[in-house]
Design an enzyme around this catalytic site. Structure first.
Site, PDB file in Angstrom:
ATOM      1  N   PHE A  30      -5.085   7.361   6.679  1.00 46.97           N
ATOM      2  CA  PHE A  30      -5.516   5.998   7.254  1.00 46.97           C
ATOM      3  C   PHE A  30      -4.462   5.048   7.016  1.00 46.97           C
ATOM      4  O   PHE A  30      -4.842   3.939   7.211  1.00 46.97           O
ATOM      5  CB  PHE A  30      -6.645   5.484   6.399  1.00 46.97           C
ATOM      6  CG  PHE A  30      -6.702   5.770   4.858  1.00 46.97           C
ATOM      7  CD1 PHE A  30      -5.822   4.453   4.444  1.00 46.97           C
ATOM      8  CD2 PHE A  30      -6.898   6.722   4.196  1.00 46.97           C
ATOM      9  CE1 PHE A  30      -5.933   4.781   2.863  1.00 46.97           C
ATOM     10  CE2 PHE A  30      -6.839   6.902   2.539  1.00 46.97           C
ATOM     11  CZ  PHE A  30      -6.022   5.575   2.159  1.00 46.97           C
TER      12      PHE A  30
ATOM     13  N   HIS B  29      -9.803  -6.575  -1.805  1.00 41.55           N
ATOM     14  CA  HIS B  29      -9.028  -5.838  -2.624  1.00 41.55           C
ATOM     15  C   HIS B  29      -9.259  -6.046  -4.095  1.00 41.55           C
ATOM     16  O   HIS B  29      -9.364  -7.438  -4.557  1.00 41.55           O
ATOM     17  CB  HIS B  29      -7.602  -5.937  -2.389  1.00 41.55           C
ATOM     18  CG  HIS B  29      -6.662  -5.254  -3.079  1.00 41.55           C
ATOM     19  ND1 HIS B  29      -6.162  -4.095  -3.171  1.00 41.55           N
ATOM     20  CD2 HIS B  29      -5.840  -5.897  -4.441  1.00 41.55           C
ATOM     21  CE1 HIS B  29      -5.429  -3.740  -4.174  1.00 41.55           C
ATOM     22  NE2 HIS B  29      -5.167  -4.879  -4.637  1.00 41.55           N
TER      23      HIS B  29
ATOM     24  N   ARG C 213     -18.563  -5.882  -1.621  1.00 41.65           N
ATOM     25  CA  ARG C 213     -18.367  -5.026  -0.517  1.00 41.65           C
ATOM     26  C   ARG C 213     -19.847  -4.574   0.071  1.00 41.65           C
ATOM     27  O   ARG C 213     -20.247  -4.383   1.264  1.00 41.65           O
ATOM     28  CB  ARG C 213     -17.756  -3.824  -0.925  1.00 41.65           C
ATOM     29  CG  ARG C 213     -16.261  -4.189  -0.884  1.00 41.65           C
ATOM     30  CD  ARG C 213     -15.447  -2.880  -1.738  1.00 41.65           C
ATOM     31  NE  ARG C 213     -13.934  -3.337  -1.541  1.00 41.65           N
ATOM     32  CZ  ARG C 213     -12.982  -2.241  -2.110  1.00 41.65           C
ATOM     33  NH1 ARG C 213     -13.256  -1.429  -2.994  1.00 41.65           N
ATOM     34  NH2 ARG C 213     -11.779  -2.504  -1.843  1.00 41.65           N
TER      35      ARG C 213
ATOM     36  N   TYR D 174       0.603  -1.134  -0.049  1.00 39.19           N
ATOM     37  CA  TYR D 174      -0.234  -0.088  -0.124  1.00 39.19           C
ATOM     38  C   TYR D 174       0.806   1.301   0.069  1.00 39.19           C
ATOM     39  O   TYR D 174       0.515   2.183   0.505  1.00 39.19           O
ATOM     40  CB  TYR D 174      -0.955   0.227   1.124  1.00 39.19           C
ATOM     41  CG  TYR D 174      -2.001  -1.042   1.057  1.00 39.19           C
ATOM     42  CD1 TYR D 174      -3.177  -0.682   0.170  1.00 39.19           C
ATOM     43  CD2 TYR D 174      -2.206  -2.085   1.895  1.00 39.19           C
ATOM     44  CE1 TYR D 174      -4.246  -1.379  -0.033  1.00 39.19           C
ATOM     45  CE2 TYR D 174      -3.232  -2.965   1.739  1.00 39.19           C
ATOM     46  CZ  TYR D 174      -4.096  -2.741   0.665  1.00 39.19           C
ATOM     47  OH  TYR D 174      -5.505  -3.475   0.437  1.00 39.19           O
TER      48      TYR D 174
ATOM     49  N   ASN E 100     -13.242  -3.533   4.580  1.00 39.47           N
ATOM     50  CA  ASN E 100     -14.121  -3.728   3.448  1.00 39.47           C
ATOM     51  C   ASN E 100     -14.007  -5.010   2.344  1.00 39.47           C
ATOM     52  O   ASN E 100     -14.158  -4.825   1.352  1.00 39.47           O
ATOM     53  CB  ASN E 100     -13.732  -2.144   2.404  1.00 39.47           C
ATOM     54  CG  ASN E 100     -12.654  -2.192   1.851  1.00 39.47           C
ATOM     55  OD1 ASN E 100     -11.573  -2.982   2.113  1.00 39.47           O
ATOM     56  ND2 ASN E 100     -12.386  -1.030   1.284  1.00 39.47           N
TER      57      ASN E 100
ATOM     58  N   THR F 173     -15.265   1.454  -2.581  1.00 37.29           N
ATOM     59  CA  THR F 173     -14.224   1.234  -1.467  1.00 37.29           C
ATOM     60  C   THR F 173     -15.192   1.494   0.016  1.00 37.29           C
ATOM     61  O   THR F 173     -15.043   0.674   0.829  1.00 37.29           O
ATOM     62  CB  THR F 173     -13.395   2.281  -1.444  1.00 37.29           C
ATOM     63  OG1 THR F 173     -12.558   2.336  -2.816  1.00 37.29           O
ATOM     64  CG2 THR F 173     -12.260   2.285  -0.560  1.00 37.29           C
TER      65      THR F 173
ATOM     66  N   ARG G 180     -13.431  -4.678 -10.552  1.00 37.34           N
ATOM     67  CA  ARG G 180     -13.842  -3.550  -9.648  1.00 37.34           C
ATOM     68  C   ARG G 180     -15.314  -3.426  -9.576  1.00 37.34           C
ATOM     69  O   ARG G 180     -15.960  -3.052  -8.396  1.00 37.34           O
ATOM     70  CB  ARG G 180     -13.259  -2.336 -10.293  1.00 37.34           C
ATOM     71  CG  ARG G 180     -11.591  -2.219 -10.383  1.00 37.34           C
ATOM     72  CD  ARG G 180     -10.971  -1.951  -8.948  1.00 37.34           C
ATOM     73  NE  ARG G 180     -11.459  -0.894  -8.372  1.00 37.34           N
ATOM     74  CZ  ARG G 180     -10.872  -0.261  -7.322  1.00 37.34           C
ATOM     75  NH1 ARG G 180      -9.701  -0.945  -6.842  1.00 37.34           N
ATOM     76  NH2 ARG G 180     -10.946   0.840  -6.438  1.00 37.34           N
TER      77      ARG G 180
HETATM   78  N1  UDP Z   1      -9.082   3.045   3.041  1.00 39.64           N
HETATM   79  C1  UDP Z   1      -9.424   3.511   4.207  1.00 39.64           C
HETATM   80  N2  UDP Z   1      -9.943   4.784   4.425  1.00 39.64           N
HETATM   81  C2  UDP Z   1     -10.392   5.746   3.186  1.00 39.64           C
HETATM   82  C3  UDP Z   1      -9.665   5.024   2.116  1.00 39.64           C
HETATM   83  C4  UDP Z   1      -9.270   3.870   1.928  1.00 39.64           C
HETATM   84  O1  UDP Z   1      -9.333   2.789   5.190  1.00 39.64           O
HETATM   85  O2  UDP Z   1     -10.565   6.621   3.705  1.00 39.64           O
HETATM   86  C5  UDP Z   1      -8.446   1.685   3.120  1.00 39.64           C
HETATM   87  C6  UDP Z   1      -9.618   0.679   2.432  1.00 39.64           C
HETATM   88  O3  UDP Z   1      -9.181  -0.582   3.028  1.00 39.64           O
HETATM   89  C7  UDP Z   1      -9.147   0.488   1.012  1.00 39.64           C
HETATM   90  C8  UDP Z   1      -7.590   0.805   0.969  1.00 39.64           C
HETATM   91  O4  UDP Z   1      -7.554   1.718   1.871  1.00 39.64           O
HETATM   92  O5  UDP Z   1      -9.593  -0.458   0.436  1.00 39.64           O
HETATM   93  C9  UDP Z   1      -6.939   1.347  -0.385  1.00 39.64           C
HETATM   94  O6  UDP Z   1      -7.681   2.482  -0.676  1.00 39.64           O
HETATM   95  P1  UDP Z   1      -7.974   2.690  -2.253  1.00 39.64           P
HETATM   96  O7  UDP Z   1      -8.380   4.095  -2.187  1.00 39.64           O
HETATM   97  O8  UDP Z   1      -6.869   2.046  -3.085  1.00 39.64           O
HETATM   98  O9  UDP Z   1      -9.493   1.890  -2.372  1.00 39.64           O
HETATM   99  P2  UDP Z   1      -9.767   0.533  -3.045  1.00 39.64           P
HETATM  100  O10 UDP Z   1      -8.968   0.359  -4.403  1.00 39.64           O
HETATM  101  O11 UDP Z   1      -9.597  -0.554  -2.166  1.00 39.64           O
HETATM  102  O12 UDP Z   1     -11.115   0.595  -3.518  1.00 39.64           O
HETATM  103 MG    MG Z   2      -7.001   0.703  -4.871  1.00 46.49          MG
END
Ligand code: UDP
Ligand code: MG
Length: 139
Positions: free
Chosen positions: A59, A117, A104, A51, A114, A93, A87
């Protein structure tokens, strides 16, 4: 042309809550072929690298703590237009905003825990798969 592979993890919340089997079936029913899969656990170092793009976000620490808190299931999935289609299958998300019937929406409780991934590009799908699987295992 969009690629045929994406990378996914069933996150610690979904594994701990007993949703692994239902989620794997959901993925298969949506037309994805599972080409590699393993139960594993992320170290703090590996989660931080995975990450890294979010390193400066507020976060980040909670995300690493959460992702290292329990067993995950890592997998490589194959389908035409895999990244974008997957997706759509997992949903937004924030599970509150995830469309009805998405993973989700069905299995996640909060934006941090959530359930799942999904890679965001063909390039990242291969990079992320490489965190867990050797190239020779992929096909
Ligand atoms: N996340 C979080 N708070 C936020 C945004 C993201 O805890 O405000 C976490 C969440 O688990 C998310 C991960 O960080 O799945 C990666 O963020 P991303 O924006 O890449 O979302 P994703 O691609 O997983 O939808
Ligand atoms: Mg992402």
């Amino acid at each position: 042309m969009s690629g045929k592979l994406t990378f996914t993890m069933i996150k610690p919340d979904a594994v701990a809550n007993g949703h692994t089997g239902k989620i794997i079936d959901h993925i298969i029913q949506k037309g994805f072929k599972i080409v590699a899969m393993k139960y594993t656990k992320l170290s703090e170092e590996k989660a931080g690298e995975f990450y890294a793009i979010h390193r400066d976000r507020p976060f980040f620490k909670d995300l690493v703590d959460f992702m290292t808190s329990g067993t995950i299931v890592a997998a490589i999935l194959e389908k035409d237009n895999a990244v974008a289609d997957f997706r759509d299958v997992i949903g937004a998300t924030d599970p509150q905003k995830a469309a009805p019937g998405t993973i989700r929406n069905l299995y996640a409780k909060s934006i941090d825990a959530n359930a799942m991934h999904g890679s965001d590009s063909d390039e990242n799908a291969l990079i992320e798969a490489g965190f867990f699987f050797n190239a020779f295992e992929r096909f």
